[in-house]
Design a protein around this motif. Structure first.
Motif, mmCIF file in Angstrom:
data_model
loop_
_atom_site.group_PDB
_atom_site.id
_atom_site.type_symbol
_atom_site.label_atom_id
_atom_site.label_comp_id
_atom_site.label_asym_id
_atom_site.label_seq_id
_atom_site.Cartn_x
_atom_site.Cartn_y
_atom_site.Cartn_z
ATOM 1 N N VAL A 276 -1.706 5.712 -0.930
ATOM 2 C CA VAL A 276 -0.542 5.678 -1.818
ATOM 3 C C VAL A 276 -0.188 7.082 -2.288
ATOM 4 N N ALA A 277 -1.203 7.840 -2.720
ATOM 5 C CA ALA A 277 -0.946 9.186 -3.245
ATOM 6 C C ALA A 277 -0.388 10.116 -2.173
ATOM 7 N N ASP A 278 -0.874 9.973 -0.936
ATOM 8 C CA ASP A 278 -0.455 10.882 0.133
ATOM 9 C C ASP A 278 0.871 10.496 0.778
ATOM 10 N N HIS A 279 1.188 9.215 0.778
ATOM 11 C CA HIS A 279 2.337 8.754 1.561
ATOM 12 C C HIS A 279 3.385 8.007 0.748
ATOM 13 N N SER A 280 3.191 7.895 -0.547
ATOM 14 C CA SER A 280 4.150 7.194 -1.390
ATOM 15 C C SER A 280 4.668 8.142 -2.460
ATOM 16 N N ASP A 281 5.952 8.079 -2.719
ATOM 17 C CA ASP A 281 6.566 8.919 -3.745
ATOM 18 C C ASP A 281 6.655 8.155 -5.071
ATOM 19 N N THR B 184 -11.581 7.383 -9.059
ATOM 20 C CA THR B 184 -11.351 8.725 -8.537
ATOM 21 C C THR B 184 -10.328 9.438 -9.418
ATOM 22 N N PRO B 185 -10.192 10.747 -9.283
ATOM 23 C CA PRO B 185 -9.132 11.438 -10.039
ATOM 24 C C PRO B 185 -7.754 10.859 -9.753
ATOM 25 N N GLN B 186 -7.489 10.461 -8.512
ATOM 26 C CA GLN B 186 -6.197 9.860 -8.182
ATOM 27 C C GLN B 186 -6.022 8.519 -8.880
ATOM 28 N N THR B 187 -7.107 7.750 -8.967
ATOM 29 C CA THR B 187 -7.048 6.472 -9.679
ATOM 30 C C THR B 187 -6.775 6.696 -11.158
ATOM 31 N N ARG B 188 -7.480 7.647 -11.748
ATOM 32 C CA ARG B 188 -7.296 7.935 -13.172
ATOM 33 C C ARG B 188 -5.854 8.361 -13.457
ATOM 34 N N GLU B 189 -5.295 9.172 -12.576
ATOM 35 C CA GLU B 189 -3.911 9.609 -12.755
ATOM 36 C C GLU B 189 -2.946 8.436 -12.645
ATOM 37 N N MET C 273 0.832 -1.203 0.000
ATOM 38 C CA MET C 273 0.000 0.000 0.000
ATOM 39 C C MET C 273 0.861 1.245 0.000
ATOM 40 N N ALA C 274 1.718 1.378 0.989
ATOM 41 C CA ALA C 274 2.681 2.473 1.018
ATOM 42 C C ALA C 274 4.057 1.932 0.709
ATOM 43 N N ASP C 275 5.026 2.849 0.617
ATOM 44 C CA ASP C 275 6.389 2.399 0.352
ATOM 45 C C ASP C 275 6.847 1.439 1.417
ATOM 46 N N ARG C 276 7.485 0.358 0.992
ATOM 47 C CA ARG C 276 8.043 -0.587 1.936
ATOM 48 C C ARG C 276 9.484 -0.184 2.223
ATOM 49 N N PRO C 277 9.922 -0.206 3.480
ATOM 50 C CA PRO C 277 11.261 0.248 3.810
ATOM 51 C C PRO C 277 12.306 -0.752 3.364
ATOM 52 N N PRO C 278 13.555 -0.312 3.186
ATOM 53 C CA PRO C 278 14.616 -1.254 2.846
ATOM 54 C C PRO C 278 14.745 -2.310 3.931
ATOM 55 N N LEU C 279 15.088 -3.517 3.506
ATOM 56 C CA LEU C 279 15.150 -4.630 4.448
ATOM 57 C C LEU C 279 16.572 -5.109 4.684
ATOM 58 N N THR C 280 17.527 -4.476 4.070
ATOM 59 C CA THR C 280 18.885 -5.007 4.125
ATOM 60 C C THR C 280 19.682 -4.510 5.307
ATOM 61 N N ARG C 281 19.072 -3.669 6.159
ATOM 62 C CA ARG C 281 19.799 -3.177 7.312
ATOM 63 C C ARG C 281 19.231 -3.745 8.603
ATOM 64 N N ALA C 282 18.544 -4.856 8.525
ATOM 65 C CA ALA C 282 17.829 -5.387 9.683
ATOM 66 C C ALA C 282 18.767 -5.744 10.819
#
Length: 308
Positions: free
Chosen positions: A97-102, A229-234, A1-10
């Motif tokens: 996704v639109a608000d919290h993902s780049d 929605t407009p966000q979906t269309r984009e 849903m949102a960006d998943r953080p890198p996992l290689t520094r666990a």
């Protein structure tokens, strides 16, 4: 849903499991395949892959489980695009996704984080798989807000997570059955959904579907909540028509996009404003998608041997 953080520094790993520099493969095929894999998995994707498969210890899934067959095939390329399109129909998921993902400015970073999460949970050592899930759950806890209509959303909401999960499971499996090298039989399809339910439960999803019939029922249950929605269309325009790719790569990508659209349920395509053209798909989109997927399969580097 949102960006998943890198996992290689666990955590620091034993010397035997730490990353080592992976030498480039020789020849045009090797160079193109390594470049493709780095584009999907990030600049350190080849080294990360070595860690995923090379870290000793028990796994969540045995080597013969259907989830390993599906997620290891090139059909994940059209399947992943289809999942993004289908997921975008839920206004709460799309707003998150639109608000919290780049995803517009860093689509490759988001893709790399998602593919790394799938790699660790599907193939990685059990401890690493759990750490991957814990990181995603921690990120989801902080993602909340409201849509343009004032409806609240929270990325950790089990109901919203179940939509994202069900869309992924459906699209990954449907893509494998159409474009995969080894399509699953009926028992294998149910087993894949059950395997995915293992990951879903770890992510906090309540009563995830465990058979293909249940998966279809779960998807259908969300239909009253879905809308364009407009966000979906984009997002649809971005995924299908305006990807940040060099011109030589655009033609095969557009073929993958058409192949991805052909995987979507007809009802979802109508809501997304994507035409249903059975003859065109049967004679053009599906054969072309099969050819591009086969090319990707040929180019991709084989997984390194697993350490026990």
């Amino acid at each position: 849903m949102a960006d998943r953080p890198p996992l290689t520094r666990a955590r620091p790993r034993p010397e035997s499991a730490r990353a080592v520099t992976v030498a480039p493969r020789p020849g045009l095929r090797g160079r193109l395949g390594d470049a493709l894999f780095r584009g999907v998995a990030g600049p350190g994707g080849l080294e990360s892959r070595r860690r995923v498969h090379g870290t000793p210890g028990p796994r969540w899934f045995a080597a013969d489980r259907p989830i390993r067959v599906v997620h290891g095939d090139a059909s994940m390329f059209p399947g992943g695009l289809a999942a993004l399109l289908l997921q975008s129909l839920h206004p709460l998921a799309m707003t998150a996704v639109a608000d919290h993902s780049d995803y517009r400015n860093d689509p490759w970073g988001r893709l790399a984080r998602t593919s790394t999460f799938l790699a660790y949970t599907t193939y990685g050592a059990a401890d690493d798989a759990q750490r991957a899930v814990d990181r995603v759950r921690a990120v989801h806890e902080h993602i909340r807000g409201r849509t343009a209509d004032g409806e609240p959303y929270h990325a950790a909401d089990p109901h919203l997570l179940a939509w994202v999960h069900s869309a992924e499971a459906y699209c990954f499996l449907t893509a494998h059955q159409r474009y995969g090298k080894r399509p699953l039989d009926a028992a294998g399809r149910d087993a894949y959904v059950a395997d995915m339910a293992r990951v879903a439960t770890a992510l906090g999803i309540e009563n995830p579907p465990t058979t293909l019939a249940q998966l279809h029922e779960r998807l259908d249950s969300y239909r009253p909540e879905l809308r364009l929605t407009p966000q979906t269309r984009e997002a649809v325009r971005y995924v299908l028509l305006r990807p940040p790719l060099p011109k030589p790569v655009l033609p095969p990508y557009l073929v993958l996009g058409a192949a991805a659209v052909s995987l979507l349920p007809d009802w979802s395509r109508a809501r997304l404003g994507l035409a249903v053209l059975p003859r065109t798909e049967r004679w053009c989109a599906v054969p072309a998608g099969t050819a591009v997927t086969a090319l990707i399969r040929w180019l991709m580097p084989p997984p390194p041997p697993r350490r026990t």
